[in-house]
Design a protein around this motif. Structure first.
Motif, PDB file in Angstrom:
ATOM      1  N   PHE A 210      -5.677  32.652   2.178  1.00 59.39           N
ATOM      2  CA  PHE A 210      -7.016  32.434   2.710  1.00 59.39           C
ATOM      3  C   PHE A 210      -6.980  31.336   3.760  1.00 59.39           C
ATOM      4  O   PHE A 210      -6.372  30.294   3.562  1.00 59.39           O
ATOM      5  CB  PHE A 210      -7.976  32.043   1.582  1.00 59.39           C
ATOM      6  CG  PHE A 210      -8.058  33.076   0.505  1.00 59.39           C
ATOM      7  CD1 PHE A 210      -8.860  34.191   0.658  1.00 59.39           C
ATOM      8  CD2 PHE A 210      -7.303  32.960  -0.651  1.00 59.39           C
ATOM      9  CE1 PHE A 210      -8.925  35.165  -0.325  1.00 59.39           C
ATOM     10  CE2 PHE A 210      -7.357  33.927  -1.638  1.00 59.39           C
ATOM     11  CZ  PHE A 210      -8.163  35.030  -1.472  1.00 59.39           C
ATOM     12  N   THR A 211      -7.651  31.580   4.886  1.00 60.71           N
ATOM     13  CA  THR A 211      -7.752  30.588   5.950  1.00 60.71           C
ATOM     14  C   THR A 211      -9.162  30.019   5.930  1.00 60.71           C
ATOM     15  O   THR A 211     -10.139  30.762   5.902  1.00 60.71           O
ATOM     16  CB  THR A 211      -7.454  31.222   7.322  1.00 60.71           C
ATOM     17  OG1 THR A 211      -6.170  31.834   7.257  1.00 60.71           O
ATOM     18  CG2 THR A 211      -7.464  30.186   8.418  1.00 60.71           C
ATOM     19  N   ILE A 212      -9.220  28.708   5.955  1.00 58.50           N
ATOM     20  CA  ILE A 212     -10.492  27.997   5.867  1.00 58.50           C
ATOM     21  C   ILE A 212     -10.798  27.366   7.212  1.00 58.50           C
ATOM     22  O   ILE A 212      -9.892  26.927   7.925  1.00 58.50           O
ATOM     23  CB  ILE A 212     -10.413  26.899   4.787  1.00 58.50           C
ATOM     24  CG1 ILE A 212     -10.057  27.518   3.440  1.00 58.50           C
ATOM     25  CG2 ILE A 212     -11.715  26.137   4.686  1.00 58.50           C
ATOM     26  CD1 ILE A 212      -9.761  26.498   2.375  1.00 58.50           C
ATOM     27  N   MET A 213     -12.087  27.298   7.548  1.00 56.18           N
ATOM     28  CA  MET A 213     -12.509  26.669   8.789  1.00 56.18           C
ATOM     29  C   MET A 213     -11.880  25.291   8.940  1.00 56.18           C
ATOM     30  O   MET A 213     -11.868  24.507   7.996  1.00 56.18           O
ATOM     31  CB  MET A 213     -14.034  26.489   8.790  1.00 56.18           C
ATOM     32  CG  MET A 213     -14.751  27.467   9.655  1.00 56.18           C
ATOM     33  SD  MET A 213     -16.492  27.076   9.810  1.00 56.18           S
ATOM     34  CE  MET A 213     -17.091  27.557   8.214  1.00 56.18           C
ATOM     35  N   GLY A 214     -11.307  25.050  10.111  1.00 56.15           N
ATOM     36  CA  GLY A 214     -10.740  23.742  10.387  1.00 56.15           C
ATOM     37  C   GLY A 214      -9.295  23.578   9.964  1.00 56.15           C
ATOM     38  O   GLY A 214      -8.672  22.582  10.294  1.00 56.15           O
ATOM     39  N   ASN A 215      -8.739  24.535   9.214  1.00 54.71           N
ATOM     40  CA  ASN A 215      -7.334  24.444   8.808  1.00 54.71           C
ATOM     41  C   ASN A 215      -6.445  25.083   9.860  1.00 54.71           C
ATOM     42  O   ASN A 215      -6.845  26.004  10.539  1.00 54.71           O
ATOM     43  CB  ASN A 215      -7.095  25.139   7.462  1.00 54.71           C
ATOM     44  CG  ASN A 215      -7.428  24.253   6.291  1.00 54.71           C
ATOM     45  OD1 ASN A 215      -8.000  23.180   6.455  1.00 54.71           O
ATOM     46  ND2 ASN A 215      -7.072  24.682   5.104  1.00 54.71           N
ATOM     47  N   SER A 216      -5.221  24.641   9.923  1.00 54.24           N
ATOM     48  CA  SER A 216      -4.279  25.176  10.889  1.00 54.24           C
ATOM     49  C   SER A 216      -3.506  26.363  10.331  1.00 54.24           C
ATOM     50  O   SER A 216      -2.536  26.795  10.922  1.00 54.24           O
ATOM     51  CB  SER A 216      -3.301  24.085  11.317  1.00 54.24           C
ATOM     52  OG  SER A 216      -2.608  23.602  10.182  1.00 54.24           O
ATOM     53  N   GLU A 217      -3.925  26.904   9.187  1.00 56.01           N
ATOM     54  CA  GLU A 217      -3.217  28.009   8.554  1.00 56.01           C
ATOM     55  C   GLU A 217      -3.427  29.337   9.259  1.00 56.01           C
ATOM     56  O   GLU A 217      -2.736  30.298   8.962  1.00 56.01           O
ATOM     57  CB  GLU A 217      -3.684  28.166   7.113  1.00 56.01           C
ATOM     58  CG  GLU A 217      -3.371  26.992   6.238  1.00 56.01           C
ATOM     59  CD  GLU A 217      -4.066  27.091   4.904  1.00 56.01           C
ATOM     60  OE1 GLU A 217      -4.989  27.915   4.760  1.00 56.01           O
ATOM     61  OE2 GLU A 217      -3.689  26.354   4.002  1.00 56.01           O
TER      62      GLU A 217
END
Length: 154
Positions: free
Chosen positions: A66-73
């Motif tokens: 899962f990619t979350i807002m603001g993460n670089s993932e």
């Protein structure tokens, strides 16, 4: 609130899917060895920007990341030990996994749509305010048009 789905990945990772959020639970020695803190993490659909899924292969496990807002993932390659992901062993991979992925993707789309509708409403309200200022002679028609174009992102 009852869970919509619950997925045991088989390696100490559990994903619980609710109507407004997901909960990722990590436990066990394997998670500790790869650097994931045992415990649980709640992520609301409004904070999710993307979901990556890889099916388990003959000699390797799959995953849901899962990619979350603001993460670089967002552009990161999956590696074990990510707190925003669960590992899925081949024997735990069922047709329900795709249903879970589809459900979460629909929730993410719905949240994005609601945000866009809210932004459009805010722009419309602002345009009405500037229209009133123009009608009252406080700003010129040219200033109103410029502001309207800015608000509509044209």
């Amino acid at each position: 609130m009852d869970a919509v789905f619950k997925l045991d990945g088989g390696l100490g990772d559990i994903l619980i899917v609710y109507e407004d959020r997901i909960v990722i639970k990590h436990s066990g020695i394997l998670n500790t060895l790869v650097g994931v803190t045992n415990g649980e993490k709640t992520i609301f659909y409004t904070d999710l920007t993307a979901i990556k899924f890889a099916t388990p292969k003959l000699l390797s496990s799959g995953y849901i990341q899962f990619t979350i807002m603001g993460n670089s993932e967002a552009n990161a390659v999956y590696s074990s030990g990510q707190e925003n992901a669960i590992v899925i062993k081949k024997k735990n991979y069922t047709g329900e996994v795709q249903q879970i992925i589809d459900y979460i993707q629909e929730k993410i789309k719905a949240c994005k749509s609601n945000t866009q509708n809210s932004n459009n409403s805010n722009a419309a309200d602002e345009i009405l305010k500037y229209k009133k200022l123009m009608d009252e002679g406080i700003i010129t028609p040219e200033e109103f048009e410029k502001k309207k174009i800015d608000l509509l992102n044209l």
